[in-house]
Design a protein around this motif. Sequence first.
Motif, PDB file in Angstrom:
ATOM      1  N   ALA A 168     -46.645 -13.535 -24.907  1.00  0.00           N
ATOM      2  CA  ALA A 168     -47.112 -12.157 -25.073  1.00  0.00           C
ATOM      3  C   ALA A 168     -48.302 -11.924 -24.160  1.00  0.00           C
ATOM      4  O   ALA A 168     -48.878 -12.862 -23.599  1.00  0.00           O
ATOM      5  N   SER A 169     -48.694 -10.650 -24.028  1.00  0.00           N
ATOM      6  CA  SER A 169     -49.876 -10.288 -23.242  1.00  0.00           C
ATOM      7  C   SER A 169     -50.253  -8.844 -23.547  1.00  0.00           C
ATOM      8  O   SER A 169     -49.496  -8.105 -24.180  1.00  0.00           O
ATOM      9  N   CYS A 170     -51.432  -8.454 -23.106  1.00  0.00           N
ATOM     10  CA  CYS A 170     -51.843  -7.048 -23.035  1.00  0.00           C
ATOM     11  C   CYS A 170     -51.840  -6.350 -24.399  1.00  0.00           C
ATOM     12  O   CYS A 170     -50.917  -5.617 -24.737  1.00  0.00           O
ATOM     13  N   GLN A 171     -52.905  -6.564 -25.154  1.00  0.00           N
ATOM     14  CA  GLN A 171     -52.979  -6.002 -26.508  1.00  0.00           C
ATOM     15  C   GLN A 171     -54.199  -5.097 -26.633  1.00  0.00           C
ATOM     16  O   GLN A 171     -55.234  -5.498 -27.155  1.00  0.00           O
ATOM     17  N   HIS A 172     -54.064  -3.872 -26.164  1.00  0.00           N
ATOM     18  CA  HIS A 172     -55.158  -2.891 -26.216  1.00  0.00           C
ATOM     19  C   HIS A 172     -55.286  -2.375 -27.640  1.00  0.00           C
ATOM     20  O   HIS A 172     -54.381  -1.708 -28.148  1.00  0.00           O
ATOM     21  N   TYR A 173     -56.417  -2.664 -28.260  1.00  0.00           N
ATOM     22  CA  TYR A 173     -56.639  -2.362 -29.678  1.00  0.00           C
ATOM     23  C   TYR A 173     -56.543  -0.870 -29.955  1.00  0.00           C
ATOM     24  O   TYR A 173     -56.026  -0.451 -30.994  1.00  0.00           O
ATOM     25  N   VAL A 192     -46.903 -20.577 -29.115  1.00  0.00           N
ATOM     26  CA  VAL A 192     -47.090 -19.223 -28.601  1.00  0.00           C
ATOM     27  C   VAL A 192     -47.934 -19.317 -27.336  1.00  0.00           C
ATOM     28  O   VAL A 192     -48.956 -20.018 -27.317  1.00  0.00           O
ATOM     29  N   PHE A 193     -47.496 -18.635 -26.293  1.00  0.00           N
ATOM     30  CA  PHE A 193     -48.276 -18.534 -25.058  1.00  0.00           C
ATOM     31  C   PHE A 193     -48.827 -17.116 -24.946  1.00  0.00           C
ATOM     32  O   PHE A 193     -48.080 -16.152 -25.123  1.00  0.00           O
ATOM     33  N   HIS A 194     -50.121 -17.009 -24.653  1.00  0.00           N
ATOM     34  CA  HIS A 194     -50.704 -15.696 -24.376  1.00  0.00           C
ATOM     35  C   HIS A 194     -51.125 -15.681 -22.917  1.00  0.00           C
ATOM     36  O   HIS A 194     -51.926 -16.508 -22.475  1.00  0.00           O
ATOM     37  N   PHE A 248     -48.921 -20.883 -35.755  1.00  0.00           N
ATOM     38  CA  PHE A 248     -48.456 -21.648 -34.594  1.00  0.00           C
ATOM     39  C   PHE A 248     -49.642 -22.040 -33.711  1.00  0.00           C
ATOM     40  O   PHE A 248     -50.611 -21.295 -33.609  1.00  0.00           O
ATOM     41  N   PRO A 249     -49.550 -23.182 -33.025  1.00  0.00           N
ATOM     42  CA  PRO A 249     -50.543 -23.466 -31.990  1.00  0.00           C
ATOM     43  C   PRO A 249     -50.332 -22.557 -30.783  1.00  0.00           C
ATOM     44  O   PRO A 249     -49.190 -22.259 -30.420  1.00  0.00           O
ATOM     45  N   TRP A 250     -51.425 -22.111 -30.188  1.00  0.00           N
ATOM     46  CA  TRP A 250     -51.383 -21.202 -29.044  1.00  0.00           C
ATOM     47  C   TRP A 250     -51.843 -21.925 -27.775  1.00  0.00           C
ATOM     48  O   TRP A 250     -52.703 -22.811 -27.817  1.00  0.00           O
ATOM     49  N   VAL A 251     -51.297 -21.472 -26.662  1.00  0.00           N
ATOM     50  CA  VAL A 251     -51.741 -21.894 -25.333  1.00  0.00           C
ATOM     51  C   VAL A 251     -52.131 -20.611 -24.604  1.00  0.00           C
ATOM     52  O   VAL A 251     -51.297 -19.721 -24.431  1.00  0.00           O
ATOM     53  N   VAL A 252     -53.387 -20.495 -24.194  1.00  0.00           N
ATOM     54  CA  VAL A 252     -53.887 -19.224 -23.697  1.00  0.00           C
ATOM     55  C   VAL A 252     -54.338 -19.329 -22.244  1.00  0.00           C
ATOM     56  O   VAL A 252     -54.757 -20.386 -21.775  1.00  0.00           O
ATOM     57  N   THR A 253     -54.237 -18.224 -21.547  1.00  0.00           N
ATOM     58  CA  THR A 253     -54.903 -18.026 -20.274  1.00  0.00           C
ATOM     59  C   THR A 253     -55.297 -16.561 -20.194  1.00  0.00           C
ATOM     60  O   THR A 253     -54.810 -15.738 -20.971  1.00  0.00           O
ATOM     61  N   TRP A 254     -56.203 -16.232 -19.280  1.00  0.00           N
ATOM     62  CA  TRP A 254     -56.680 -14.857 -19.210  1.00  0.00           C
ATOM     63  C   TRP A 254     -56.087 -14.131 -18.019  1.00  0.00           C
ATOM     64  O   TRP A 254     -55.472 -14.715 -17.133  1.00  0.00           O
ATOM     65  N   ASP A 255     -56.262 -12.820 -18.006  1.00  0.00           N
ATOM     66  CA  ASP A 255     -55.986 -12.030 -16.813  1.00  0.00           C
ATOM     67  C   ASP A 255     -57.302 -11.338 -16.444  1.00  0.00           C
ATOM     68  O   ASP A 255     -58.326 -11.994 -16.341  1.00  0.00           O
ATOM     69  N   ARG A 492     -42.559  -1.743 -25.961  1.00  0.00           N
ATOM     70  CA  ARG A 492     -43.537  -2.755 -26.335  1.00  0.00           C
ATOM     71  C   ARG A 492     -42.871  -3.905 -27.088  1.00  0.00           C
ATOM     72  O   ARG A 492     -41.829  -3.738 -27.697  1.00  0.00           O
ATOM     73  N   GLY A 493     -43.529  -5.069 -27.093  1.00  0.00           N
ATOM     74  CA  GLY A 493     -42.972  -6.211 -27.805  1.00  0.00           C
ATOM     75  C   GLY A 493     -43.400  -7.528 -27.189  1.00  0.00           C
ATOM     76  O   GLY A 493     -44.515  -7.671 -26.684  1.00  0.00           O
ATOM     77  N   TYR A 494     -42.496  -8.488 -27.225  1.00  0.00           N
ATOM     78  CA  TYR A 494     -42.787  -9.831 -26.710  1.00  0.00           C
ATOM     79  C   TYR A 494     -41.473 -10.493 -26.328  1.00  0.00           C
ATOM     80  O   TYR A 494     -40.384  -9.945 -26.558  1.00  0.00           O
TER      81      TYR A 494
END
Length: 539
Positions: A168-173, A192-194, A248-255, A492-494
Amino acid sequence: MLDLSNLRAAVRSEGGVSRRLFLAYGAALAALPTVGERAFGRVARQPKFSADPFTLGVASGDPTDTGVVLWTRLAPKPLDEAGGMLPENVEVRWELADDEGMKTVLKTGTVVATPQLGHSVHVEVEGLKPDRWYFYRFQCGGATSPVGRTRTTPERSSTPEKLKFAFASCQHYEQGLFTAYEHMAKDDLDLVFHLGDYIYEYPNRETAKVVRKHVGPKDGKIKTLEDYRNRHAQYRTDPHLQKTHNRFPWVVTWDDHEFDNNYANDIQEEQPKGKVKADPATFLEQRANAYQAYYEMMPLRKGCVPNGPDLKLYRSLAFGRLAEFQVLDTRQYRTDQPNGDRSSELNEDALNPKNTILGAKQAAWLRSALLKSTSTWNVLAQQVMMGMADLAAGESKKYSMDQWPGYAHERMKLMQWIADRKVPNPVVLTGDIHSNWVNDLRVDDRKLDTPVVAAEFVGTSITSGGNGVKEPKNLDTLLAENPFIKFHNRQRGYVRCAITTKEWRSDYVIVEDVLKPGAPADVRASFVVEAGKAGVTKA
């Protein structure tokens, strides 16, 4: 208080940021009391809280076959200064068990949460069994956190039958509800990868399209460490996001939006009007704030503790010999976007060999990691689209300069290298552009008579852009201009993926309405890549 005036002057005098001064400036900003398991001064072992200190939930991440990172942050008043915590060191106990009821505790220990790192906790648990699910929780001052679920990966030399994950990505509150995470939390997943834009740095906006408001300054983007901390905390109070971190364990990176829109290394998108350029030293101070808040709020290992405005985020993760993920950072080391960061033809500026989106050190690391991999699937988990999509109709050609086409020489060189080395089953995972794409990647996507090298799955946003459209305008024209594109959608989604040694399957999960709670989700389309056979087919 650190006196950085002389160093700032040196940085400014060069008209930019040399590597030497960049590192020196980062070291100066990082010259704070030691953080981590060692903490100096008094430690409060039985602190008193005015409210539940675990309002931000728990999380885990970066699993290996013998360990995992456990995370929480103490914040009884998450949107207040310092999360409502006093400026003192606090002892936190953690437990890891075989069962959700925490009756069979296998490992336990204590860690000190320091005010320097916003009272965040990053516990690296080791000595666990491979390919196992575990449960964990934290305790502090008589309060107990929710129980989280996590897992280790299969033994490095093994070949598991299947891996199931979502990205997933891009979650504007402000622009929607995190309903996608409500559905994701119910999926049967291993990971889960973000892929970036976990938060948005924009000011609170008074528009009819705002579903819920940001906290923070109303007269500009967030800039201070406290600003970034509060913005992260606001996002993490969302129950659906918390639940998915919990399960779930997450693996994250930023943009870019974790810091500043479309930034490139030390260059900001919005330059001052006139001949005076933005001050890179001031920008790096802000970047240090953003990077520290990101580390504090993510289940990252202590090796990622930022050194001022420098945080090494690129890394590898293996799931046995079934899949190996190279997690990339395409923001921190890139050169400035060519052609003024405007959509452009692939002209001399876009094809300049000096342009880099990875930086020399990360690019060398990536090639080394791919050469050493013994996995069936070799995955690049990264931010911006690799597919060289022509966005203009007719004879004119326009490509996004913020994506890999703006760094076309490096992109084509990497694809050629992957093809020449015969890297097994390369797959690229991408976020960023608030829309779904499925692409066949060639060395040069404009040359359709050349072999397909890799597959690219681009996931849409969780909420950014509000509700998208099912049938984009000029879709037929886009597909006709770019035959390598197999699917495009702007809802929208994943993306949910299931892979075996024989097949990769990506399901594009769509949330019907992100503006109203409880919206249903369904699979809009599915695509398959067969192991050993380049190219994507519709399932």
